[in-house]
Design an enzyme around this catalytic site. Sequence first.
Site, short mmCIF file in Angstrom:
data_model
loop_
_atom_site.label_atom_id
_atom_site.label_comp_id
_atom_site.label_asym_id
_atom_site.label_seq_id
_atom_site.Cartn_x
_atom_site.Cartn_y
_atom_site.Cartn_z
N ASP A 69 0.86 -1.17 0.00
CA ASP A 69 0.00 0.00 0.00
C ASP A 69 0.90 1.22 0.00
O ASP A 69 1.80 1.34 0.84
CB ASP A 69 -0.89 -0.01 1.25
CG ASP A 69 -1.94 1.08 1.25
OD1 ASP A 69 -1.73 2.13 0.59
OD2 ASP A 69 -2.96 0.92 1.93
N ALA A 91 -1.83 5.62 -7.96
CA ALA A 91 -2.75 6.68 -7.52
C ALA A 91 -4.18 6.20 -7.63
O ALA A 91 -4.48 5.28 -8.40
CB ALA A 91 -2.57 7.94 -8.37
N TYR A 157 -10.02 14.86 -6.53
CA TYR A 157 -8.93 14.15 -7.21
C TYR A 157 -7.86 15.13 -7.67
O TYR A 157 -6.66 14.95 -7.40
CB TYR A 157 -9.47 13.37 -8.41
CG TYR A 157 -8.39 12.95 -9.37
CD1 TYR A 157 -7.42 12.02 -9.01
CD2 TYR A 157 -8.30 13.51 -10.66
CE1 TYR A 157 -6.41 11.64 -9.89
CE2 TYR A 157 -7.30 13.14 -11.54
CZ TYR A 157 -6.36 12.21 -11.15
OH TYR A 157 -5.36 11.86 -12.01
N LYS A 161 -3.80 15.58 -6.54
CA LYS A 161 -2.68 15.51 -7.46
C LYS A 161 -1.86 16.80 -7.45
O LYS A 161 -0.63 16.77 -7.61
CB LYS A 161 -3.17 15.18 -8.87
CG LYS A 161 -3.76 13.78 -9.01
CD LYS A 161 -2.73 12.69 -8.72
CE LYS A 161 -1.71 12.55 -9.83
NZ LYS A 161 -0.75 11.44 -9.59
N VAL A 197 -13.77 7.85 -20.91
CA VAL A 197 -14.75 8.19 -21.93
C VAL A 197 -14.62 7.35 -23.20
O VAL A 197 -15.63 6.86 -23.73
CB VAL A 197 -14.70 9.71 -22.26
CG1 VAL A 197 -13.35 10.14 -22.81
CG2 VAL A 197 -15.83 10.09 -23.21
#
Length: 334
Positions: A69, A91, A157, A161, A197
């Site tokens: 982890d 990530a 998110y 980052k 997508v």
Amino acid sequence: MDIEAVSKALNGRRVLVTGAGGFIGSRLCERLVGVGAEVRTLVRYTSDGDAGWLDRSPIRGEIDVRRGDLADRDSVYDAVTDREIVFHLGALIAIPYSYLAPESYVRTNILGTMNVLQAVRELGVQRLVHTSTSEVYGSAQFVPMTEAHPLVGQSPYSASKIAADKLAESYHRSFETPVVTLRPFNTFGPRQSARAVIPAITVQLLAGRPIKLGDTRPTRDFVFVDDTADAFLRAATVPGIEGLTVHTGGGREIAIGDLPAMIGAAAGLPVEVEPDPQRIRPAASEVERLHADASLAKKRLGWTPSISVEEGLARTVAFIRDNPGLYRPAEYAV
């Protein structure tokens, strides 16, 4: 450096890839094995021992797979020990889930990155390639977007980052940690989750269903996965680029609403589109426009994309068509 020199520079090198079971990570591992690198991977522990796409890869028996982890310091130190180069791709990346479970993104993306940076610093790794994302910019404030574009956290998110990128920057400035940050725009290709997508549209199309789309107006800058993997190899080996953040983008802006017709052409199938308001992001969270300036990658890495979006779509359609059991069309829409 040309790709032959890059390959020679990686031959025999001891490397670690975090997030190696994922879409980009597994392809990167295959490229590294192909150039003769000694590859160790860190994948998230699961009770069934699953290593993601590595379990289906022809290189599975040629790499050292370790489970752990990123948020666990000991797991990271064990994986980084005796490595010369570290590729940090691990990530949590799903934007919709970050609205539901933001703390998990802080733990994996921020704490996990700090653990990698600290291990790299203390264990004397020669180069760390840290993975960013074009989502750190939010909607384009100018185009084409250079690396100087402001950072805007439009989702949990993207905020996680941004924090990870700033940690990488701070470790280079504070401790001279040899980190290069690669900031891919919208990578696509075989193995990508159908939460993204292009595969989401493809899965619905091949299932003979109307394509359900949320907001069709946003634009993205798509890059085929093999080109992104090539950029990682270059970022690991080109001398004198420590501390840089470098874009990989195709420099071509494509609206989400134009993708169904492009994918339909690649598949040779007619297209029917239905709106799906449940798939629209919160208004202030939607990234409306992305369009990369990748001139720095060309100048410093010698990198330009070699595979067109159309060719990449054809390869992606072929992969999904040949692997129908890997996707469940009823669950996916974008």
